[in-house]
Write a protein that holds these residues in place. Structure first.
Motif, PDB file in Angstrom:
ATOM      1  N   THR A  17       0.827  -1.207   0.000  1.00  7.24           N
ATOM      2  CA  THR A  17       0.000   0.000   0.000  1.00  7.24           C
ATOM      3  C   THR A  17       0.860   1.255   0.000  1.00  7.24           C
ATOM      4  N   PRO A  18       0.237   2.430  -0.172  1.00  9.72           N
ATOM      5  CA  PRO A  18       0.987   3.690  -0.075  1.00  9.72           C
ATOM      6  C   PRO A  18       1.563   3.932   1.327  1.00  9.72           C
ATOM      7  N   PHE A  19       1.169   3.133   2.321  1.00 13.33           N
ATOM      8  CA  PHE A  19       1.736   3.271   3.659  1.00 13.33           C
ATOM      9  C   PHE A  19       3.239   3.013   3.660  1.00 13.33           C
ATOM     10  N   SER A  20       3.767   2.418   2.575  1.00  9.39           N
ATOM     11  CA  SER A  20       5.201   2.089   2.531  1.00  9.39           C
ATOM     12  C   SER A  20       6.071   3.325   2.667  1.00  9.39           C
ATOM     13  N   GLU A  21       5.523   4.498   2.377  1.00  9.54           N
ATOM     14  CA  GLU A  21       6.295   5.741   2.491  1.00  9.54           C
ATOM     15  C   GLU A  21       6.348   6.258   3.925  1.00  9.54           C
ATOM     16  N   LEU A  22       5.563   5.663   4.829  1.00  7.81           N
ATOM     17  CA  LEU A  22       5.532   6.093   6.232  1.00  7.81           C
ATOM     18  C   LEU A  22       6.528   5.261   7.034  1.00  7.81           C
ATOM     19  N   HIS A  23       7.399   5.947   7.770  1.00  4.86           N
ATOM     20  CA  HIS A  23       8.434   5.251   8.540  1.00  4.86           C
ATOM     21  C   HIS A  23       8.299   5.601  10.017  1.00  4.86           C
ATOM     22  N   VAL A  39       1.871   5.777  13.515  1.00  2.90           N
ATOM     23  CA  VAL A  39       3.016   6.584  13.108  1.00  2.90           C
ATOM     24  C   VAL A  39       2.524   8.023  12.977  1.00  2.90           C
ATOM     25  N   PRO A  40       3.310   9.009  13.460  1.00  2.00           N
ATOM     26  CA  PRO A  40       2.888  10.406  13.301  1.00  2.00           C
ATOM     27  C   PRO A  40       2.796  10.791  11.831  1.00  2.00           C
ATOM     28  N   ALA A  41       1.803  11.588  11.501  1.00  2.00           N
ATOM     29  CA  ALA A  41       1.661  12.102  10.143  1.00  2.00           C
ATOM     30  C   ALA A  41       2.721  13.170   9.901  1.00  2.00           C
ATOM     31  N   ALA A  42       2.974  13.448   8.652  1.00  2.00           N
ATOM     32  CA  ALA A  42       3.918  14.506   8.302  1.00  2.00           C
ATOM     33  C   ALA A  42       3.360  15.853   8.741  1.00  2.00           C
ATOM     34  N   PRO A  43       4.227  16.796   9.088  1.00  2.00           N
ATOM     35  CA  PRO A  43       3.747  18.121   9.533  1.00  2.00           C
ATOM     36  C   PRO A  43       2.857  18.820   8.507  1.00  2.00           C
ATOM     37  N   THR A  44       3.000  18.468   7.230  1.00  2.00           N
ATOM     38  CA  THR A  44       2.183  19.089   6.181  1.00  2.00           C
ATOM     39  C   THR A  44       0.791  18.483   6.070  1.00  2.00           C
ATOM     40  N   GLU A  45       0.553  17.351   6.744  1.00  2.00           N
ATOM     41  CA  GLU A  45      -0.752  16.698   6.690  1.00  2.00           C
ATOM     42  C   GLU A  45      -1.681  17.314   7.730  1.00  2.00           C
ATOM     43  N   THR A  46      -2.974  17.252   7.482  1.00  2.00           N
ATOM     44  CA  THR A  46      -3.958  17.857   8.394  1.00  2.00           C
ATOM     45  C   THR A  46      -4.446  16.892   9.456  1.00  2.00           C
ATOM     46  N   ILE A  47      -3.788  15.760   9.592  1.00  2.00           N
ATOM     47  CA  ILE A  47      -4.161  14.772  10.611  1.00  2.00           C
ATOM     48  C   ILE A  47      -3.000  14.597  11.573  1.00  2.00           C
ATOM     49  N   GLY A  48      -3.245  13.924  12.684  1.00  2.00           N
ATOM     50  CA  GLY A  48      -2.192  13.707  13.665  1.00  2.00           C
ATOM     51  C   GLY A  48      -1.394  12.444  13.431  1.00  2.00           C
ATOM     52  N   PHE A  49      -2.068  11.353  13.053  1.00  2.00           N
ATOM     53  CA  PHE A  49      -1.409  10.058  12.971  1.00  2.00           C
ATOM     54  C   PHE A  49      -2.024   9.204  11.867  1.00  2.00           C
ATOM     55  N   TRP A  50      -1.289   8.159  11.485  1.00  2.52           N
ATOM     56  CA  TRP A  50      -1.798   7.062  10.672  1.00  2.52           C
ATOM     57  C   TRP A  50      -1.828   5.839  11.586  1.00  2.52           C
ATOM     58  N   SER A  51      -2.797   4.976  11.387  1.00  2.00           N
ATOM     59  CA  SER A  51      -2.893   3.788  12.230  1.00  2.00           C
ATOM     60  C   SER A  51      -3.175   2.554  11.389  1.00  2.00           C
ATOM     61  N   ALA A  52      -2.797   1.416  11.935  1.00  2.55           N
ATOM     62  CA  ALA A  52      -3.099   0.114  11.328  1.00  2.55           C
ATOM     63  C   ALA A  52      -3.420  -0.847  12.466  1.00  2.55           C
ATOM     64  N   GLU A  53      -4.601  -1.451  12.391  1.00  7.35           N
ATOM     65  CA  GLU A  53      -5.061  -2.353  13.449  1.00  7.35           C
ATOM     66  C   GLU A  53      -5.188  -3.767  12.898  1.00  7.35           C
ATOM     67  N   PHE A  54      -4.739  -4.729  13.708  1.00 10.63           N
ATOM     68  CA  PHE A  54      -4.739  -6.128  13.315  1.00 10.63           C
ATOM     69  C   PHE A  54      -5.392  -6.974  14.403  1.00 10.63           C
ATOM     70  N   GLN A  63      -5.248  -7.676   8.974  1.00 12.27           N
ATOM     71  CA  GLN A  63      -5.583  -6.256   9.106  1.00 12.27           C
ATOM     72  C   GLN A  63      -7.101  -6.109   9.167  1.00 12.27           C
ATOM     73  N   VAL A  64      -7.595  -5.285  10.123  1.00 13.63           N
ATOM     74  CA  VAL A  64      -9.027  -5.020  10.207  1.00 13.63           C
ATOM     75  C   VAL A  64      -9.363  -3.591   9.830  1.00 13.63           C
ATOM     76  N   ARG A  65      -8.428  -2.669  10.031  1.00 15.42           N
ATOM     77  CA  ARG A  65      -8.645  -1.299   9.575  1.00 15.42           C
ATOM     78  C   ARG A  65      -7.327  -0.547   9.604  1.00 15.42           C
ATOM     79  N   SER A  66      -7.256   0.466   8.755  1.00 10.84           N
ATOM     80  CA  SER A  66      -6.089   1.336   8.725  1.00 10.84           C
ATOM     81  C   SER A  66      -6.513   2.666   8.136  1.00 10.84           C
ATOM     82  N   GLY A  67      -5.773   3.702   8.469  1.00  9.41           N
ATOM     83  CA  GLY A  67      -6.093   5.003   7.908  1.00  9.41           C
ATOM     84  C   GLY A  67      -5.696   6.128   8.825  1.00  9.41           C
ATOM     85  N   GLN A  68      -6.329   7.273   8.614  1.00  7.27           N
ATOM     86  CA  GLN A  68      -6.048   8.467   9.387  1.00  7.27           C
ATOM     87  C   GLN A  68      -6.576   8.327  10.799  1.00  7.27           C
ATOM     88  N   CYS A  69      -5.884   8.986  11.725  1.00  2.32           N
ATOM     89  CA  CYS A  69      -6.272   8.847  13.119  1.00  2.32           C
ATOM     90  C   CYS A  69      -5.899  10.105  13.886  1.00  2.32           C
TER      91      CYS A  69
END
Length: 180
Positions: A17-23, A39-54, A63-69
């Protein structure tokens, strides 16, 4: 926690997924059958974090859900509410009472939160004051259309001084008033 059994499922998700760019993913909550990575979102993003739940099903992690958080304070049975400065309100270093508008975040069938707003909790720091409002949810099922904001006077125990006012309904807290 690269050795947690769910970490391999996270690595597979990152490769597909595009999540590969998040470290910098961190395991923040887990038990024998559930794992949450963030993982914290980039300072340029309007969200605080990205999440992935398993979850573990039949011995395998899926995986059951992932996305902005955005993180919110746990206030059960109260729900966090957003606040903002009332139009025309002037804040000075001496201000202790500030006119604000409180908007309910929970579903309330569009009903005003008036009478259900919990008094503010304030955290007084050297450079800021973090203010958190909440509302008591309405009983029973509700639809989720926006509710009107309610005018409230925020009473602070100390003058604002040279501190910013922050809304703590999310983490990191959002700036509402720059230091006067």
């Amino acid at each position: 926690h690269a050795d947690h059994p769910a970490a391999e499922a996270l690595r597979q998700l990152l490769n597909e997924t595009p999540f590969s760019e998040l470290h910098g993913w961190k395991l923040v909550a887990f038990n024998e059958t559930e794992a949450l990575f963030m993982v914290p979102a980039a300072p340029t993003e309007t969200i605080g974090f990205w999440s992935a739940e398993f979850v573990r099903r039949d011995g395998a992690w899926a995986q059951v859900r992932s996305g902005q958080c955005d993180l919110q304070p746990a206030m059960t049975p109260v729900e966090p509410a957003i606040w903002e400065l009332a139009p025309g309100e002037e804040v000075t270093r001496e201000s202790r009472d500030v006119d604000i508008l409180v908007t309910e975040l929970g579903c309330s069938s569009g009903q005003s939160p008036e009478g259900r707003i919990v008094p503010a909790a304030a955290i007084y720091l050297d450079t800021s004051i973090i203010v958190i409002f909440g509302t008591h949810p309405l009983p029973g099922p509700q639809t989720c259309q926006p509710a009107p904001p309610v005018a409230v006077v925020l009473h602070l125990d100390e003058p604002i001084g040279a501190r910013a006012l922050l809304d703590g309904h999310v983490f990191p807290p959002e700036l509402r008033v720059s230091a006067p």
